[in-house]
Design a protein around this motif. Structure first.
Motif, PDB file in Angstrom:
ATOM      1  N   TYR A 136       0.842  -1.206   0.000  1.00 18.61           N
ATOM      2  CA  TYR A 136       0.000   0.000   0.000  1.00 18.61           C
ATOM      3  C   TYR A 136       0.873   1.251   0.000  1.00 18.61           C
ATOM      4  N   ALA A 137       1.930   1.215   0.812  1.00 25.45           N
ATOM      5  CA  ALA A 137       2.842   2.364   0.861  1.00 25.45           C
ATOM      6  C   ALA A 137       3.551   2.567  -0.473  1.00 25.45           C
ATOM      7  N   ILE A 138       3.967   1.466  -1.089  1.00 25.74           N
ATOM      8  CA  ILE A 138       4.630   1.552  -2.390  1.00 25.74           C
ATOM      9  C   ILE A 138       3.697   2.168  -3.432  1.00 25.74           C
ATOM     10  N   ALA A 139       2.408   1.815  -3.345  1.00 26.63           N
ATOM     11  CA  ALA A 139       1.445   2.292  -4.339  1.00 26.63           C
ATOM     12  C   ALA A 139       1.076   3.757  -4.145  1.00 26.63           C
ATOM     13  N   HIS A 140       1.144   4.267  -2.904  1.00 28.69           N
ATOM     14  CA  HIS A 140       0.617   5.599  -2.636  1.00 28.69           C
ATOM     15  C   HIS A 140       1.641   6.618  -2.147  1.00 28.69           C
ATOM     16  N   LEU A 141       2.821   6.160  -1.745  1.00 28.27           N
ATOM     17  CA  LEU A 141       3.875   7.064  -1.284  1.00 28.27           C
ATOM     18  C   LEU A 141       4.993   7.139  -2.317  1.00 28.27           C
ATOM     19  N   PRO A 142       5.780   8.222  -2.294  1.00 28.27           N
ATOM     20  CA  PRO A 142       7.017   8.203  -3.079  1.00 28.27           C
ATOM     21  C   PRO A 142       7.852   6.990  -2.675  1.00 28.27           C
ATOM     22  N   LEU A 143       8.450   6.336  -3.645  1.00 28.62           N
ATOM     23  CA  LEU A 143       9.172   5.093  -3.374  1.00 28.62           C
ATOM     24  C   LEU A 143      10.228   5.273  -2.292  1.00 28.62           C
ATOM     25  N   ALA A 144      10.917   6.433  -2.306  1.00 25.10           N
ATOM     26  CA  ALA A 144      11.965   6.665  -1.308  1.00 25.10           C
ATOM     27  C   ALA A 144      11.389   6.664   0.106  1.00 25.10           C
ATOM     28  N   ASP A 145      10.242   7.296   0.277  1.00 23.00           N
ATOM     29  CA  ASP A 145       9.603   7.319   1.603  1.00 23.00           C
ATOM     30  C   ASP A 145       9.242   5.911   2.051  1.00 23.00           C
ATOM     31  N   ALA A 146       8.647   5.150   1.141  1.00 20.17           N
ATOM     32  CA  ALA A 146       8.228   3.793   1.483  1.00 20.17           C
ATOM     33  C   ALA A 146       9.422   2.923   1.858  1.00 20.17           C
ATOM     34  N   MET A 147      10.525   3.099   1.145  1.00 10.73           N
ATOM     35  CA  MET A 147      11.714   2.312   1.449  1.00 10.73           C
ATOM     36  C   MET A 147      12.269   2.648   2.826  1.00 10.73           C
ATOM     37  N   VAL A 148      12.267   3.932   3.184  1.00  4.26           N
ATOM     38  CA  VAL A 148      12.759   4.328   4.501  1.00  4.26           C
ATOM     39  C   VAL A 148      11.949   3.654   5.597  1.00  4.26           C
ATOM     40  N   PHE A 149      10.629   3.728   5.486  1.00  7.19           N
ATOM     41  CA  PHE A 149       9.784   3.144   6.521  1.00  7.19           C
ATOM     42  C   PHE A 149       9.904   1.631   6.561  1.00  7.19           C
ATOM     43  N   THR A 150       9.875   1.009   5.391  1.00  9.50           N
ATOM     44  CA  THR A 150       9.890  -0.449   5.345  1.00  9.50           C
ATOM     45  C   THR A 150      11.173  -1.026   5.934  1.00  9.50           C
ATOM     46  N   TYR A 151      12.313  -0.450   5.569  1.00 12.24           N
ATOM     47  CA  TYR A 151      13.578  -1.012   6.018  1.00 12.24           C
ATOM     48  C   TYR A 151      14.110  -0.367   7.290  1.00 12.24           C
ATOM     49  N   SER A 152      13.254   0.352   7.992  1.00 17.14           N
ATOM     50  CA  SER A 152      13.617   0.805   9.329  1.00 17.14           C
ATOM     51  C   SER A 152      13.172  -0.211  10.376  1.00 17.14           C
ATOM     52  N   ALA A 153      12.649  -1.356   9.925  1.00 22.96           N
ATOM     53  CA  ALA A 153      12.212  -2.397  10.864  1.00 22.96           C
ATOM     54  C   ALA A 153      13.299  -2.802  11.857  1.00 22.96           C
ATOM     55  N   PRO A 154      14.571  -2.960  11.433  1.00 26.14           N
ATOM     56  CA  PRO A 154      15.588  -3.343  12.413  1.00 26.14           C
ATOM     57  C   PRO A 154      15.769  -2.341  13.545  1.00 26.14           C
ATOM     58  N   ILE A 155      15.327  -1.097  13.340  1.00 23.04           N
ATOM     59  CA  ILE A 155      15.422  -0.115  14.416  1.00 23.04           C
ATOM     60  C   ILE A 155      14.513  -0.511  15.574  1.00 23.04           C
ATOM     61  N   PHE A 156      13.346  -1.038  15.249  1.00 24.12           N
ATOM     62  CA  PHE A 156      12.379  -1.402  16.288  1.00 24.12           C
ATOM     63  C   PHE A 156      12.618  -2.813  16.831  1.00 24.12           C
ATOM     64  N   THR A 157      13.341  -3.642  16.082  1.00 26.21           N
ATOM     65  CA  THR A 157      13.517  -5.035  16.473  1.00 26.21           C
ATOM     66  C   THR A 157      14.162  -5.212  17.848  1.00 26.21           C
ATOM     67  N   PRO A 158      15.257  -4.493  18.182  1.00 26.42           N
ATOM     68  CA  PRO A 158      15.856  -4.703  19.500  1.00 26.42           C
ATOM     69  C   PRO A 158      14.909  -4.389  20.654  1.00 26.42           C
ATOM     70  N   VAL A 159      14.116  -3.326  20.497  1.00 27.86           N
ATOM     71  CA  VAL A 159      13.191  -2.936  21.566  1.00 27.86           C
ATOM     72  C   VAL A 159      12.099  -3.980  21.734  1.00 27.86           C
ATOM     73  N   ILE A 160      11.528  -4.434  20.610  1.00 28.26           N
ATOM     74  CA  ILE A 160      10.482  -5.453  20.669  1.00 28.26           C
ATOM     75  C   ILE A 160      11.029  -6.748  21.250  1.00 28.26           C
ATOM     76  N   ALA A 161      12.232  -7.138  20.826  1.00 30.93           N
ATOM     77  CA  ALA A 161      12.847  -8.354  21.343  1.00 30.93           C
ATOM     78  C   ALA A 161      13.135  -8.235  22.837  1.00 30.93           C
ATOM     79  N   TYR A 162      13.458  -7.028  23.274  1.00 27.79           N
ATOM     80  CA  TYR A 162      13.729  -6.812  24.697  1.00 27.79           C
ATOM     81  C   TYR A 162      12.469  -7.045  25.529  1.00 27.79           C
ATOM     82  N   PHE A 163      11.345  -6.481  25.107  1.00 29.50           N
ATOM     83  CA  PHE A 163      10.106  -6.631  25.864  1.00 29.50           C
ATOM     84  C   PHE A 163       9.453  -7.996  25.660  1.00 29.50           C
ATOM     85  N   TRP A 164       9.603  -8.556  24.470  1.00 29.14           N
ATOM     86  CA  TRP A 164       8.933  -9.823  24.154  1.00 29.14           C
ATOM     87  C   TRP A 164       9.734 -11.022  24.649  1.00 29.14           C
TER      88      TRP A 164
END
Length: 285
Positions: free
Chosen positions: A89-117
């Protein structure tokens, strides 16, 4: 309970290989999305994963796929499929660069989620390297100014959901091999993503089918390798290696579309490589 193995170097290498496969898949998806709607792309992205396992099913039967963690597989599917829909959905409606930033920022949240989970360690060093990686992604992607719009929230949701999926893989890895995790994700995702086809199905020609089937095959291979990678090391430790997908995508862009990287892109790529490498090598023993 089986003790989780920790082999960060091996896990990081496998995650880098999966990043290359996912970047290759992205090229095929980009070509297919010109004429094929998102509902069909997501469905074929998943159903090919089921077909991928047919030889194993025919030769080994259902025994290798028996599990006592059905709830965990359903949870992993929920996170992963929701992230997939948000990404397209993001790829279809956002500039590709924006969508790529959000999509591949997942590792930023991974340590925090792994810490709590999973109650896994979360060091300042891990957070610092993840931040460096995010800065590198931003330099490569060069997002436009509309960062906090409602559509961008969909891209951010894709990152959070993908990070949760990564951690859920780690949570199951003490009893579930990589092929079983990918198998259940493919089956459950195919069943769920088939529902929108009741109103969104479109006839496909040979070229479209080849693009979609090839993308699905690369995705299945990438997921198996990725799942094995996260079973070998904590997501918070090797997660930033997934940034390499951005680098591989940039290489494809140059080869296929003659898009030359500028100084910011080169600097961003160096930051991504640095963060990914130091996260693994400069760790607390």
């Amino acid at each position: 309970m089986i003790q989780r193995r920790s082999r960060p170097l091996h896990g990081a290498l496998l995650l880098a290989i999966s990043s290359l496969l996912f970047a290759s898949m992205g090229v095929l998806i980009r070509e297919a999305s010109i004429t094929v709607n998102n509902e069909n792309i997501v469905f074929f992205r998943n159903i090919i994963g089921v077909v991928f396992f047919l030889p194993l099913l025919l030769s080994k039967g259902l025994k290798p796929f028996k599990t006592k963690r059905l709830k965990s597989h359903l949870m992993r599917t929920t996170y992963g499929l929701a992230a997939m829909y948000c990404f397209f959905y993001a790829i279809a409606h956002l500039p590709l660069a924006d969508a790529m930033v959000f999509t591949y920022s997942a590792p930023i949240f991974t340590p925090v989620i792994a810490y709590f989970w999973l109650k896994e360690s979360l060091t300042k060093r891990m957070l610092f390297f993840s931040l460096i990686g995010l800065i590198g992604v931003i330099l490569v992607a060069k997002p436009s100014g509309a960062v906090f719009g409602s559509l961008s929230l969909v891209g951010l949701a894709a990152s959070l959901l993908a990070a949760s999926a990564f951690v859920s893989i780690r949570e199951m890895s003490n009893t579930e091999p990589a092929y079983r995790i990918v198998f259940y994700f493919a089956v459950f995702s195919s069943l769920i993503s088939a529902i929108p086809l009741l109103w969104a199905w479109q006839p496909l020609n040979t070229q479209q089918l080849i693009l979609l089937c090839s993308a699905g095959l690369l995705a299945a291979l990438g997921q198996i390798i990725m799942s094995h990678a996260y079973s070998l090391a904590p997501p918070g430790l090797i997660g930033p290696v997934a940034y390499l997908t951005i680098v591989f995508a940039g290489i494809y862009s140059f080869i296929l579309w003659n898009e030359l990287p500028d100084f910011a892109s080169i600097l961003g790529a160096l930051l991504i490589f640095t963060a990914s490498t130091l996260t693994v090598l400069w760790r607390k023993h």
